[in-house]
Write a protein that holds these residues in place. Sequence first.
Motif, mmCIF file in Angstrom:
data_model
loop_
_atom_site.group_PDB
_atom_site.id
_atom_site.type_symbol
_atom_site.label_atom_id
_atom_site.label_comp_id
_atom_site.label_asym_id
_atom_site.label_seq_id
_atom_site.Cartn_x
_atom_site.Cartn_y
_atom_site.Cartn_z
ATOM 1 N N SER A 199 0.836 -1.198 0.000
ATOM 2 C CA SER A 199 0.000 0.000 0.000
ATOM 3 C C SER A 199 0.873 1.252 0.000
ATOM 4 C CB SER A 199 -0.940 -0.002 1.203
ATOM 5 O OG SER A 199 -0.191 0.024 2.417
ATOM 6 N N PRO A 200 0.370 2.368 -0.538
ATOM 7 C CA PRO A 200 1.179 3.585 -0.619
ATOM 8 C C PRO A 200 1.697 4.092 0.726
ATOM 9 C CG PRO A 200 -0.732 3.774 -2.043
ATOM 10 C CD PRO A 200 -0.922 2.523 -1.239
ATOM 11 N N ASP A 201 0.972 3.797 1.814
ATOM 12 C CA ASP A 201 1.456 4.216 3.126
ATOM 13 C C ASP A 201 2.380 3.192 3.769
ATOM 14 O OD1 ASP A 201 -0.266 2.182 3.914
ATOM 15 O OD2 ASP A 201 -1.684 3.505 4.948
ATOM 16 N N GLY A 202 2.601 2.077 3.075
ATOM 17 C CA GLY A 202 3.522 1.060 3.565
ATOM 18 C C GLY A 202 2.990 0.195 4.682
ATOM 19 N N LYS A 203 1.713 0.331 5.022
ATOM 20 C CA LYS A 203 1.169 -0.376 6.173
ATOM 21 C C LYS A 203 0.558 -1.738 5.843
ATOM 22 C CE LYS A 203 0.183 3.821 8.833
ATOM 23 N NZ LYS A 203 -0.871 4.615 9.522
ATOM 24 N N GLU A 204 0.291 -2.017 4.583
ATOM 25 C CA GLU A 204 -0.411 -3.246 4.213
ATOM 26 C C GLU A 204 0.209 -3.863 2.975
ATOM 27 O OE1 GLU A 204 -4.946 -3.854 4.683
ATOM 28 O OE2 GLU A 204 -4.660 -3.391 2.554
ATOM 29 N N LEU A 205 0.152 -5.196 2.919
ATOM 30 C CA LEU A 205 0.618 -5.949 1.768
ATOM 31 C C LEU A 205 -0.554 -6.704 1.149
ATOM 32 C CD1 LEU A 205 3.814 -7.626 3.324
ATOM 33 C CD2 LEU A 205 3.627 -5.366 2.250
ATOM 34 N N ALA A 206 -0.534 -6.813 -0.169
ATOM 35 C CA ALA A 206 -1.489 -7.659 -0.885
ATOM 36 C C ALA A 206 -0.725 -8.823 -1.490
ATOM 37 C CB ALA A 206 -2.206 -6.868 -1.973
ATOM 38 N N TYR A 207 -1.269 -10.016 -1.319
ATOM 39 C CA TYR A 207 -0.578 -11.198 -1.825
ATOM 40 C C TYR A 207 -1.586 -12.229 -2.289
ATOM 41 C CZ TYR A 207 -1.578 -13.636 2.631
ATOM 42 O OH TYR A 207 -2.198 -14.232 3.712
ATOM 43 N N VAL A 208 -1.082 -13.257 -2.957
ATOM 44 C CA VAL A 208 -1.908 -14.389 -3.370
ATOM 45 C C VAL A 208 -1.618 -15.542 -2.424
ATOM 46 C CG1 VAL A 208 -2.367 -16.054 -5.204
ATOM 47 C CG2 VAL A 208 -1.969 -13.651 -5.759
ATOM 48 N N GLY A 209 -2.655 -16.080 -1.832
ATOM 49 C CA GLY A 209 -2.526 -17.230 -0.950
ATOM 50 C C GLY A 209 -2.964 -18.500 -1.670
ATOM 51 N N ILE A 210 -2.112 -19.515 -1.620
ATOM 52 C CA ILE A 210 -2.447 -20.814 -2.212
ATOM 53 C C ILE A 210 -2.366 -21.865 -1.119
ATOM 54 C CG2 ILE A 210 -1.779 -22.557 -3.894
ATOM 55 C CD1 ILE A 210 -0.852 -20.376 -5.714
ATOM 56 N N GLU A 211 -3.497 -22.491 -0.851
ATOM 57 C CA GLU A 211 -3.610 -23.403 0.276
ATOM 58 C C GLU A 211 -2.647 -24.576 0.139
ATOM 59 O OE1 GLU A 211 -7.071 -25.951 2.666
ATOM 60 O OE2 GLU A 211 -7.583 -24.663 0.963
ATOM 61 N N ALA A 212 -1.827 -24.752 1.164
ATOM 62 C CA ALA A 212 -0.888 -25.871 1.280
ATOM 63 C C ALA A 212 0.086 -25.953 0.095
ATOM 64 C CB ALA A 212 -1.642 -27.192 1.428
ATOM 65 N N GLY A 213 0.248 -24.850 -0.615
ATOM 66 C CA GLY A 213 1.127 -24.874 -1.770
ATOM 67 C C GLY A 213 0.659 -25.791 -2.878
ATOM 68 N N ASP A 214 -0.644 -26.067 -2.898
ATOM 69 C CA ASP A 214 -1.227 -26.955 -3.903
ATOM 70 C C ASP A 214 -1.622 -26.117 -5.114
ATOM 71 O OD1 ASP A 214 -2.661 -28.694 -5.467
ATOM 72 O OD2 ASP A 214 -4.133 -29.223 -3.924
ATOM 73 N N PHE A 215 -0.819 -26.152 -6.160
ATOM 74 C CA PHE A 215 -1.035 -25.270 -7.288
ATOM 75 C C PHE A 215 -2.148 -25.740 -8.209
ATOM 76 C CE2 PHE A 215 3.220 -24.335 -5.786
ATOM 77 C CZ PHE A 215 3.164 -22.955 -5.696
ATOM 78 N N THR A 216 -2.816 -26.816 -7.853
ATOM 79 C CA THR A 216 -4.046 -27.168 -8.557
ATOM 80 C C THR A 216 -5.226 -26.387 -7.991
ATOM 81 O OG1 THR A 216 -4.633 -29.011 -7.078
ATOM 82 C CG2 THR A 216 -3.166 -29.498 -8.946
ATOM 83 N N GLN A 217 -5.015 -25.709 -6.855
ATOM 84 C CA GLN A 217 -6.052 -24.900 -6.232
ATOM 85 C C GLN A 217 -5.911 -23.445 -6.673
ATOM 86 O OE1 GLN A 217 -8.485 -26.322 -4.269
ATOM 87 N NE2 GLN A 217 -7.465 -28.202 -4.950
ATOM 88 N N PRO A 218 -7.025 -22.718 -6.770
ATOM 89 C CA PRO A 218 -6.942 -21.324 -7.203
ATOM 90 C C PRO A 218 -6.304 -20.445 -6.137
ATOM 91 C CG PRO A 218 -9.188 -21.879 -6.571
ATOM 92 C CD PRO A 218 -8.414 -23.159 -6.561
ATOM 93 N N GLY A 219 -5.549 -19.461 -6.596
ATOM 94 C CA GLY A 219 -5.004 -18.468 -5.688
ATOM 95 C C GLY A 219 -6.087 -17.525 -5.216
ATOM 96 N N ARG A 220 -5.948 -17.056 -3.980
ATOM 97 C CA ARG A 220 -6.935 -16.160 -3.373
ATOM 98 C C ARG A 220 -6.285 -14.816 -3.047
ATOM 99 N NH1 ARG A 220 -10.942 -18.586 -5.597
ATOM 100 N NH2 ARG A 220 -11.522 -20.601 -4.700
ATOM 101 N N LEU A 221 -7.049 -13.740 -3.213
ATOM 102 C CA LEU A 221 -6.566 -12.402 -2.913
ATOM 103 C C LEU A 221 -6.603 -12.176 -1.403
ATOM 104 C CD1 LEU A 221 -5.721 -9.518 -3.530
ATOM 105 C CD2 LEU A 221 -8.106 -9.013 -4.134
ATOM 106 N N MET A 222 -5.431 -11.897 -0.830
ATOM 107 C CA MET A 222 -5.284 -11.755 0.608
ATOM 108 C C MET A 222 -4.537 -10.461 0.931
ATOM 109 S SD MET A 222 -6.624 -14.702 1.551
ATOM 110 C CE MET A 222 -6.183 -14.743 3.301
ATOM 111 N N THR A 223 -4.765 -9.953 2.145
ATOM 112 C CA THR A 223 -3.998 -8.818 2.642
ATOM 113 C C THR A 223 -3.503 -9.125 4.046
ATOM 114 O OG1 THR A 223 -5.969 -7.701 3.533
ATOM 115 C CG2 THR A 223 -5.302 -7.141 1.276
ATOM 116 N N ILE A 224 -2.435 -8.431 4.438
ATOM 117 C CA ILE A 224 -1.845 -8.581 5.761
ATOM 118 C C ILE A 224 -1.126 -7.282 6.096
ATOM 119 C CG2 ILE A 224 0.300 -9.562 4.847
ATOM 120 C CD1 ILE A 224 0.492 -11.310 7.345
ATOM 121 N N ALA A 225 -1.079 -6.931 7.372
ATOM 122 C CA ALA A 225 -0.296 -5.766 7.787
ATOM 123 C C ALA A 225 1.171 -5.999 7.433
ATOM 124 C CB ALA A 225 -0.462 -5.517 9.278
ATOM 125 N N SER A 226 1.874 -4.961 7.088
ATOM 126 C CA SER A 226 3.250 -5.115 6.620
ATOM 127 C C SER A 226 4.203 -5.558 7.721
ATOM 128 C CB SER A 226 3.750 -3.812 5.997
ATOM 129 O OG SER A 226 3.698 -2.752 6.936
#
Length: 297
Positions: free
Chosen positions: A126-153
């Motif tokens: 994020s522009p203020d540096g407080k948050e990250l956006a990432y793709v989460g893939i359950e258990a590293g199983d790349f047959t599963q779709p990635g999900r849009l996730m956020t977390i504090a930096s």
Amino acid sequence: MIRALQPGQRCEVWIASVNGQAELAYSTDDVLLEAPNWTLDGASLILNGDGKLWTLDVSGGSTAETVEVPLTGIPGLNNDHVLAPDGKDIFLSANDGHIYRAALSGGPATRITDDDGSFHFLHGVSPDGKELAYVGIEAGDFTQPGRLMTIASDGGATARIDVGPGHCDGPEYSPDGKWLYLNTESFTSAPGHAQLARITIDGSGFEQLLESDTVDWFPHLSPDGRFASYIRFPSGTEGHPADLPVEVVLVSTEDWTTPLHTWPLFGGQGTLNVNSWSPDSGRFAFVAYPISDSTKD
């Protein structure tokens, strides 16, 4: 996975301008470099290669050489890395599925994400540096779709933003911090048919930016918000593989449907995974991986 060049293959780092010109900044047959970021002083690119982080000074013409950033306490890197807004730190995705933070000058890296059963692939800060956006893939199983996730930096609880059932990737904040831009397969039932989209950070206003027959990935907005670059894969492509004919596309954010310029190249994975715009919004970088035709030698 740490990638390497094939026999007869080269890694070429290019710099394109918004007026349609492109120049070769660096070429090597030693290390497969990926995913350039631009430093805030406009002098250098940051790339990963051979599981490490490298700087490439592009202010002095064709004499540029890569210099390793000496990081410790972090596994081999992949091609998801983004500078902090202050330009002093960098957020990194490693091959253990976690996100880290480190000083761009080098030194120890600090892990941000917890062992929550997912792999975490960073794409946006994020522009203020407080948050990250990432793709989460359950258990590293790349047959599963990635999900849009956020977390504090600085770590902590994660939150999911719903962009439908299809795989998504490349979430990146707009310069004003109001939107996340991404590619998603939620607009179609065709396997792998990623399209460009955006959604507000509160999870409302999910919209497709253009409808195309190609497979479109990784939208990156210029710092002034006027332009965007993305990579276009051939129709029918699943995922964002390496080593195939692709196009890097430049558009105005006022009209995503009409390219201002396109650059055909041999590449894909590693070419344009993260935001590579210069601070002045006049240029961006990408990587090509041409393979020589031995039949013509």
